[in-house]
Design an enzyme around this catalytic site. Structure first.
Site, mmCIF file in Angstrom:
data_model
loop_
_atom_site.group_PDB
_atom_site.id
_atom_site.type_symbol
_atom_site.label_atom_id
_atom_site.label_comp_id
_atom_site.label_asym_id
_atom_site.label_seq_id
_atom_site.Cartn_x
_atom_site.Cartn_y
_atom_site.Cartn_z
ATOM 1 N N HIS A 13 -27.058 -73.406 28.188
ATOM 2 C CA HIS A 13 -26.026 -72.504 27.668
ATOM 3 C C HIS A 13 -26.561 -71.659 26.528
ATOM 4 O O HIS A 13 -25.880 -70.780 26.025
ATOM 5 C CB HIS A 13 -24.796 -73.308 27.229
ATOM 6 C CG HIS A 13 -24.279 -74.168 28.339
ATOM 7 N ND1 HIS A 13 -24.732 -75.451 28.556
ATOM 8 C CD2 HIS A 13 -23.397 -73.909 29.332
ATOM 9 C CE1 HIS A 13 -24.137 -75.948 29.629
ATOM 10 N NE2 HIS A 13 -23.328 -75.037 30.120
ATOM 11 N N CYS A 54 -9.801 -64.692 31.670
ATOM 12 C CA CYS A 54 -8.839 -65.134 32.672
ATOM 13 C C CYS A 54 -9.595 -65.613 33.906
ATOM 14 O O CYS A 54 -10.717 -65.193 34.150
ATOM 15 C CB CYS A 54 -7.948 -63.969 33.094
ATOM 16 S SG CYS A 54 -6.975 -63.318 31.730
ATOM 17 N N GLY A 101 -29.442 -75.871 40.808
ATOM 18 C CA GLY A 101 -29.064 -75.099 41.990
ATOM 19 C C GLY A 101 -29.225 -73.602 41.842
ATOM 20 O O GLY A 101 -30.005 -72.980 42.542
ATOM 21 N N GLU A 148 -28.958 -69.972 45.219
ATOM 22 C CA GLU A 148 -27.530 -69.614 45.247
ATOM 23 C C GLU A 148 -27.242 -68.133 45.006
ATOM 24 O O GLU A 148 -26.203 -67.779 44.443
ATOM 25 C CB GLU A 148 -26.739 -70.468 44.226
ATOM 26 C CG GLU A 148 -26.817 -71.962 44.509
ATOM 27 C CD GLU A 148 -25.971 -72.813 43.553
ATOM 28 O OE1 GLU A 148 -25.030 -72.283 42.949
ATOM 29 O OE2 GLU A 148 -26.273 -74.009 43.427
ATOM 30 N N LYS A 171 -6.333 -58.121 27.160
ATOM 31 C CA LYS A 171 -7.762 -58.459 27.273
ATOM 32 C C LYS A 171 -8.623 -57.220 27.053
ATOM 33 O O LYS A 171 -9.541 -57.211 26.234
ATOM 34 C CB LYS A 171 -8.032 -59.043 28.666
ATOM 35 C CG LYS A 171 -9.489 -59.161 29.028
ATOM 36 C CD LYS A 171 -9.669 -59.385 30.533
ATOM 37 C CE LYS A 171 -11.129 -59.358 30.924
ATOM 38 N NZ LYS A 171 -11.875 -60.500 30.429
HETATM 39 N N1 GLN Z 1 -24.955 -75.794 41.649
HETATM 40 C C1 GLN Z 1 -24.226 -75.044 40.661
HETATM 41 C C2 GLN Z 1 -25.175 -74.134 39.900
HETATM 42 O O1 GLN Z 1 -26.312 -74.511 39.745
HETATM 43 C C3 GLN Z 1 -23.536 -75.969 39.673
HETATM 44 C C4 GLN Z 1 -22.732 -75.184 38.690
HETATM 45 C C5 GLN Z 1 -21.924 -76.038 37.753
HETATM 46 O O2 GLN Z 1 -22.175 -77.190 37.573
HETATM 47 N N2 GLN Z 1 -20.946 -75.449 37.109
HETATM 48 O O3 GLN Z 1 -24.799 -73.080 39.446
#
Ligand code: GLN
Ligand code: ZN
Length: 758
Positions: free
Chosen positions: A697, A518, A434, A486, A19
């Site tokens: 994304h 990984c 989130g 978060e 890697k």
């Molecule tokens: N609550 C998570 C976030 O907002 C959901 C992440 C996900 O769906 N992979 O990051």
């Protein structure tokens, strides 16, 4: 003489050397010669380890710079012209197909990537257009066979088989796999010939596609390919290797063909023992019995293994002892786990230790008194000991569960009314999934806290500051249902694992996920319980700052389990229910602390659907959906439960998703063609929905008009009172620069659409 075999070995290096070298090469810090020499060193290291462990069938060509399917596409000349036209070196052309290329020679996207059967490994999807000319091109299996031979080992060359390759490829023109059958079979004959010239004795063709549900046409196609290939073996013995399940649809046909060996999975192949027992196994073939689990990290239970193998012996079947699949799916070696106590480690076997297990099983089988061997006795003793992680209270709780624990009352439509009344949200309420951007500052402070450089008080104050900033930002933008952001989380599974009793964390248990990436799944060691509140502090702090509702944010039991190494001594169902009970406590705790909307993410629920449709319910959905229901069934009618999924490819399990009985579900829809919405409509989907209105994304900022257009299409299929407006996933990988304007446009779009409806 008993012999042993493995399907394949990890290739990234025990400390992920490949890697790091590859990534240096991508950044232009080392040249190809240096990368090749690192790769060779790693291969020779693997070879040495396997030789020293006394393994009989040592694989070659299981090495890859990126992915085995991609290697096979290059070997068969199935490479789209857009990569060839770049005029790059062979290796760079390969990396261009793997990762895309943007530079002075052009700008092309990578091939698509997909999950490799039911694993967390991802393969590159070969693309075959009408002009593709399948023929032998490239030298990798031959070079690697010769390299091993020079180092004293006559290896078994491992190549993805013609049937699986053609089945997984994407056909971009009008032709289909049938049109390429002849050329593909001929190319495999050429491959066998070249290996024969080099002195190869065995070749292994991997055909995992055989463990899926197969139609008569599929089976006929398989026979057509192999009748042709096997007519020209040229003195080389051919091993047909299957894994990830049993071959119940084609056992007869496969065993009737002229293979010299057939590899069967006795771990995931639920029906394998029965198939062999009732149908027998041809005397002129070797059965490669996959009895050592290639996917999990627990030690092999020799008593169980001997039961399987003795059964084969009783039937006078010639067999080789092997792994159930490639060891690619487990970490390298326990030697690197220096911090983990031996209390745990003595139960573990990574790839290297699985080589030792094969050697021990061989020794035991060859002994006059198998049950008296030191190896057998030590193993039996280990499995006889009670596990330290046992928690009888939890076990009893799971045993005592009954229908009412899985049923939320009152039923959906009643709750919907109560909640509309309570929250008084506008039509098309806006929210996010989130997480908010995890800036460099946040990552750095969290890392500092973990290393002990930032004190707990400083860290808490820092997080509170971030949460407050996040709440004010959302208020300013005008979002209706807020989140805390978060910022305390590294990862949506690891964070919860660390707060739950029964979980273990490793230092170096890296498993390749795709290319140079990984993952390090945590281990479900014992019975799971909630050691302490996990999110209550952050959520209630966030709620204290605002009059708008703040969603509590949790990861669901199925996702937590699917992204961990699961136990083998209890069922997945039991583990899922234990995790569900722990998350349920958190849900009730959040509710008691003034959190009125709670989101329980099930990002990975779709991911582990069994490979065979006939197993979907009995093997999976029948516990996965109840596990989710168990988490939220105890809340009050006026508490609103959300869930989130990361994909929209759940058309085929839409009723099960509705059965999760959440009040609202958000999911990715911006990249798909919205066909999922038609299915929601057709099936009268009951749950309120927030199909993502833009793709997080990508760094693009979606314009207001674009979001309005997406909402317009949604409104054609979803009743206005059920539609939510949100991005398609969490924002943690994005920057604030794009997040803020994107959310502003989202809110503006929702407001304008509200006006048009009113
Ligand atoms: N609550 C998570 C976030 O907002 C959901 C992440 C996900 O769906 N992979 O990051
Ligand atoms: Zn998501």
């Amino acid at each position: 003489m008993m012999k042993t075999s493995i399907v394949g070995y990890p290739r990234i290096g025990s400390l992920r050397e490949l890697k790091f070298a590859s990534e240096k090469y991508f950044r232009g810090e080392i040249d190809e010669t240096e990368l090749q020499s690192t790769a060779k060193e790693l291969r020779l290291q693997n070879l040495k380890e396997q030789q020293e462990s006394d393994l009989d069938f040592i694989p070659s060509n299981d090495f890859s710079f990126y992915d085995g399917m991609l290697d096979t596409a290059f070997l068969l000349n199935a490479v789209p012209a857009r990569y060839k036209e770049l005029g790059l070196s062979v290796l760079d052309e390969y990396f261009a197909a793997a990762r895309g290329y943007q530079g002075e020679k052009g700008d092309v996207k990578a091939l698509a990537m997909k999950k490799w059967f039911n694993t967390n490994y991802h393969y590159m999807v070969p693309e075959i257009d009408d002009n593709a000319e399948i023929k032998l091109s490239g030298n990798k299996p031959f070079a690697l066979f010769s390299e091993a031979l020079e180092n004293g080992v006559k290896t078994k060359s491992v190549i993805i088989g013609a049937f699986t390759f053609l089945a997984l490829a994407r056909y971009t023109g009008t032709k289909s796999k049938e049109d390429f059958a002849e050329a593909t079979a001929n190319t495999y004959i050429d491959i066998i010939n070249r290996l024969s010239e080099l002195g190869a004795e065995w070749v292994q063709f991997d055909e995992p596609y055989l463990v899926r549900d197969l139609t008569d046409n599929d089976i006929a196609f398989f026979k057509k390919l192999y009748n042709k290939i096997l007519a020209k073996k040229n003195g080389v013995k051919i091993l047909l290797q299957t894994y990830f399940g049993d071959i119940r649809d084609c056992y007869h046909e496969v065993t009737a063909l002229d293979f010299d060996g057939i590899g069967l999975d006795f771990i995931e192949g639920r029906k394998t023992p029965e198939l062999v027992k009732t149908n027998g196994f041809p005397k002129d073939k070797l059965l490669f019995a996959g009895v050592v689990n290639g996917k999990n990290i627990w030690k092999n239970n020799y008593s169980k293994t001997l039961n399987i193998l003795n059964e084969l012996k009783n039937q006078n079947i010639d067999f080789v002892v092997g792994t159930s699949c490639s060891l690619l799916h487990v970490p390298y070696t326990l030697k690197n786990e220096t911090k983990l106590s031996d209390v745990y480690k003595k139960h573990f076997a990574y790839a290297t230790e699985k080589l030792t297990e094969l050697a021990e099983i061989k020794k035991i089988l060859e002994s006059e008194n198998p049950l008296e061997t030191a190896e057998y006795k030590a193993n039996a003793k280990l499995f006889a000991q009670p596990r330290s992680g046992e928690n009888t209270t939890i076990k009893e709780k799971v045993n005592a569960l009954s229908e009412k624990d899985f049923t939320r009352l009152p039923e959906f439509s009643e709750r919907e009314k109560i909640q509309k009344e309570r929250f008084q949200l506008p039509l098309f309420p806006t929210t996010t999934i989130g997480s908010f951007p995890q800036t460099a500052e946040i990552r750095k402070t969290r890392a500092g806290f973990r290393k002990g450089e930032v004190s707990e008080t400083d860290y808490e104050n820092f997080l509170k500051e971030k949460i407050e900033g996040c709440i004010r930002l959302q208020e300013q933008i005008g979002i209706d249902v807020l989140v805390h952001g978060e910022f305390e989380r590294n990862d949506m599974v690891e964070y919860f694992g660390e707060c739950l009793d029964g979980y273990l964390f490793t230092e170096k248990a890296w498993v390749q996920s795709y290319g140079t990436r990984c993952v390090k799944p945590p281990v479900v060691w014992g019975d799971i319980s909630r050691a302490k509140p996990m999110t209550v502090k952050w959520s209630s702090y966030a709620q204290s700052l605002t009059d708008k509702p703040v969603k509590g944010m949790l990861t669901g039991p199925v996702t937590i389990l699917n992204w961990s190494f699961p136990r083998e001594d209890i069922s997945l169902k039991e583990s899922a229910y234990q995790i569900a009970l722990a998350i349920r406590e958190e849900v009730l705790d959040l509710e008691a602390n003034g959190i009125n909307i709670i989101q329980i993410d099930e990002a990975a629920l779709r991911e582990k659907l069994p490979l065979r449709r006939s197993d979907w319910n009995s093997e999976y959905l029948d516990w996965a959906i109840p596990a989710f229901r168990l988490v939220h069934s105890g809340v009050k009618p006026e508490t609103q439960i959300h869930t989130h999924m990361c994909y929209s490819e759940f058309a085929d399990i839409i009723e099960d998703i509705d059965n999760m009985d959440a009040d609202v579900i958000t999911f990715e829809a911006s990249r798909s063609d919205l066909t999922i919405l038609d299915v929601l409509k057709a099936k009268n989907f009951r749950t309120e929905v927030g199909p993502g209105v833009y793709d997080i994304h990508s760094p693009r900022i979606p314009a207001k008009e674009e979001i309005k257009a997406a909402l317009g299409k949604m409104l054609d299929r979803i009743p206005a009172k059920k539609l939510w407006v949100n991005p398609d996933c969490g924002l943690k990988t994005r920057g604030n620069e794009e997040t803020i304007p994107s959310l502003e446009n989202l809110v503006a779009a929702a407001k304008e659409i509200r006006m048009t409806i009113l």
